[in-house]
Write an enzyme that holds these catalytic residues in place. Sequence first.
Site, PDB file in Angstrom:
ATOM      1  N   ASP A  75     -33.605  20.367 -25.553  1.00  0.00           N
ATOM      2  CA  ASP A  75     -33.787  21.483 -26.469  1.00  0.00           C
ATOM      3  C   ASP A  75     -33.866  20.819 -27.849  1.00  0.00           C
ATOM      4  O   ASP A  75     -32.896  20.183 -28.293  1.00  0.00           O
ATOM      5  CB  ASP A  75     -32.572  22.412 -26.361  1.00  0.00           C
ATOM      6  CG  ASP A  75     -32.648  23.554 -27.355  1.00  0.00           C
ATOM      7  OD1 ASP A  75     -33.358  23.402 -28.379  1.00  0.00           O
ATOM      8  OD2 ASP A  75     -32.002  24.580 -27.122  1.00  0.00           O
TER       9      ASP A  75
ATOM     10  N   HIS B  31     -58.482  13.833 -33.483  1.00  0.00           N
ATOM     11  CA  HIS B  31     -59.071  13.205 -32.293  1.00  0.00           C
ATOM     12  C   HIS B  31     -60.561  12.901 -32.473  1.00  0.00           C
ATOM     13  O   HIS B  31     -61.113  12.084 -31.759  1.00  0.00           O
ATOM     14  CB  HIS B  31     -58.805  14.026 -31.024  1.00  0.00           C
ATOM     15  CG  HIS B  31     -59.682  15.221 -30.843  1.00  0.00           C
ATOM     16  ND1 HIS B  31     -59.470  16.389 -31.512  1.00  0.00           N
ATOM     17  CD2 HIS B  31     -60.782  15.417 -30.084  1.00  0.00           C
ATOM     18  CE1 HIS B  31     -60.402  17.259 -31.160  1.00  0.00           C
ATOM     19  NE2 HIS B  31     -61.215  16.701 -30.293  1.00  0.00           N
TER      20      HIS B  31
ATOM     21  N   GLU C  58     -69.563  24.857 -30.470  1.00  0.00           N
ATOM     22  CA  GLU C  58     -68.921  24.997 -29.158  1.00  0.00           C
ATOM     23  C   GLU C  58     -69.487  26.215 -28.458  1.00  0.00           C
ATOM     24  O   GLU C  58     -69.785  27.232 -29.090  1.00  0.00           O
ATOM     25  CB  GLU C  58     -67.414  25.183 -29.329  1.00  0.00           C
ATOM     26  CG  GLU C  58     -66.725  23.976 -29.902  1.00  0.00           C
ATOM     27  CD  GLU C  58     -65.217  24.193 -29.958  1.00  0.00           C
ATOM     28  OE1 GLU C  58     -64.570  24.025 -28.921  1.00  0.00           O
ATOM     29  OE2 GLU C  58     -64.713  24.549 -31.028  1.00  0.00           O
TER      30      GLU C  58
ATOM     31  N   HIS D 289     -61.551  17.807 -38.826  1.00  0.00           N
ATOM     32  CA  HIS D 289     -62.643  17.085 -38.172  1.00  0.00           C
ATOM     33  C   HIS D 289     -63.897  16.962 -39.051  1.00  0.00           C
ATOM     34  O   HIS D 289     -64.451  15.880 -39.202  1.00  0.00           O
ATOM     35  CB  HIS D 289     -63.041  17.772 -36.857  1.00  0.00           C
ATOM     36  CG  HIS D 289     -61.890  18.022 -35.934  1.00  0.00           C
ATOM     37  ND1 HIS D 289     -60.862  17.125 -35.777  1.00  0.00           N
ATOM     38  CD2 HIS D 289     -61.598  19.060 -35.106  1.00  0.00           C
ATOM     39  CE1 HIS D 289     -59.987  17.608 -34.896  1.00  0.00           C
ATOM     40  NE2 HIS D 289     -60.406  18.779 -34.476  1.00  0.00           N
TER      41      HIS D 289
HETATM   42  C1  BG6 Z   1     -59.568  21.039 -31.644  1.00  0.00           C
HETATM   43  C2  BG6 Z   1     -59.589  22.488 -31.971  1.00  0.00           C
HETATM   44  O1  BG6 Z   1     -59.019  20.292 -32.688  1.00  0.00           O
HETATM   45  O2  BG6 Z   1     -60.905  20.580 -31.408  1.00  0.00           O
HETATM   46  C3  BG6 Z   1     -60.249  23.300 -30.860  1.00  0.00           C
HETATM   47  O3  BG6 Z   1     -58.265  22.956 -32.158  1.00  0.00           O
HETATM   48  C4  BG6 Z   1     -61.618  22.727 -30.568  1.00  0.00           C
HETATM   49  O4  BG6 Z   1     -60.363  24.673 -31.237  1.00  0.00           O
HETATM   50  C5  BG6 Z   1     -61.552  21.231 -30.343  1.00  0.00           C
HETATM   51  O5  BG6 Z   1     -62.110  23.389 -29.422  1.00  0.00           O
HETATM   52  C6  BG6 Z   1     -62.933  20.636 -30.216  1.00  0.00           C
HETATM   53  O6  BG6 Z   1     -62.823  19.321 -29.826  1.00  0.00           O
HETATM   54  P1  BG6 Z   1     -63.966  18.624 -28.965  1.00  0.00           P
HETATM   55  O7  BG6 Z   1     -63.514  17.227 -28.810  1.00  0.00           O
HETATM   56  O8  BG6 Z   1     -64.019  19.396 -27.665  1.00  0.00           O
HETATM   57  O9  BG6 Z   1     -65.214  18.789 -29.747  1.00  0.00           O
END
Ligand code: BG6
Length: 488
Positions: free
Chosen positions: A86, A172, A210, A234
């Site tokens: 926790d 990422h 997307e 991003h």
């Molecule tokens: C994330 C977002 O950081 O990136 C999501 O929170 C999004 O909403 C995603 O779908 C997109 O990442 P990728 O790598 O699929 O383009």
Amino acid sequence: MSFDLVLFGGTGDLAWRKLLPALFQAFRHGSLPEGGRIIGVARDDLSDAAYRDLIASRFDAVIQEKRPTAEEFERFAALLQYQRMDLSKPEDYAQLAERLRERNADTVVMYLATAPGLFTTACEQLGAAGLATPKTRVVLEKPLGHDLESNRAINAAVRRVFREEQIFRIDHYLGKPAVQNLLALRFGNVLFEPLWRREMVASIEITMAEKLGVEKRGAFYDGTGALRDMVQNHALQLLCAIAMEPPINATADAIRDEKLKVLHSLVPWTPATLARDVVRGQYTAGSTGGERVPGYAEETGVPADSRTETFVALRTQIANWRWAGVPFFIRTGKRLAAHEAHIAINFRATPHPIYRTPIGAANRLVIHLQPRDGVALHLFAAGQDKRSARAAEAQSLAQVHLDLDFEQRFGTERVGAYERLLLDVIAGRLNLFVRADEQEAAWRWVEPIMQSWQESNEGPRPYAAGTWGPAAASAMVAREGHSWIEES
Ligand code: BG6
């Protein structure tokens, strides 16, 4: 080098969808350093064996290609352990400390894949339990706050416990192979540098489209929106990778210093540019891939009168010698016509055309980020077929592409974004992580947009799911004679 990776949020979506599969791939590729242990942490009462079973059952859903054999999973699962915690209870941290002390690994990674509301408490408690030693690294997942103030508060709290070099803020997109290739293209070749400037470039487009909607994240997404979810992090990181000056070397701070300069050079918003150069949208019911899908306001967890944007398009400029006057167009959205991300560098037209080229056509370099990653250079050629023989008489040129497909070139089993980033954390490489000052500069720049939306009586513009977003986004770029890539 031995390591312990403690995965807070160990039963959560991010852990089983992305992080553990990425660690498994690294293990399978032989790149995970030996002597590793992964401790999943969550509130559930699970034994190590039950945790392994849970992850095994989830892997089936997420690892589609080359599924692990039972034997392969067994070997990986031997690294997996579980600890019930926790995060508000000091005694639970003391137990974790005990477990880590027994093994005394060379490196300890604390991966906070939890709700961001827990970052501050978790770091403070880690510190109090004596777990913030020089060999500890802490990984923070986005979102780090929802505005400049909350971002600063989190960064300040984390830095009371860890030094900046111990903090790994994940974006990422920086781990995507295409982004590494963008940097390699720019700084590993001499060819593009003379072209990479206002004298040669007419405009730059960044698209992150997307096909999916908000899925099951409606409740979270509604308090976030596309600007915070995709643009503040991003999109701006991609913009930095395109626009930054060559760093003096490839060390983390040299790269981050250059990115920071770009963020500081973004032209500040004024009421006029906010009204003219920003378009927000929200998807309504429509169809994608032949399937009817609900509108955003009908998604689970989303209030029917929500004004949250699922689409943003904007135009900005960078006020420095290299880029002054060049428009940068950024577009991102959910439930768009395609799942695809790219960056297009649109070059200027020839100064004195002696051939006929299609109207508005000019050279373009497209960096494809996904679903496949590659680079395509759009050129004009005289053409050789019969039709172009006739065309040649009329001095018309054909459009051709020089295509480099990285998947074809380097094979399909490449290092995924999370795999790469996790390996970097374990090795202590900060190059692909975001420094606090970059994050703050990015928040500072998006804040006036958020504020103007809050003060506005109008909501986002509707667009039907499965389209390319509100028409106003096309009109915005058309004003300067540009079109988004799928429209050109
Ligand atoms: C994330 C977002 O950081 O990136 C999501 O929170 C999004 O909403 C995603 O779908 C997109 O990442 P990728 O790598 O699929 O383009």
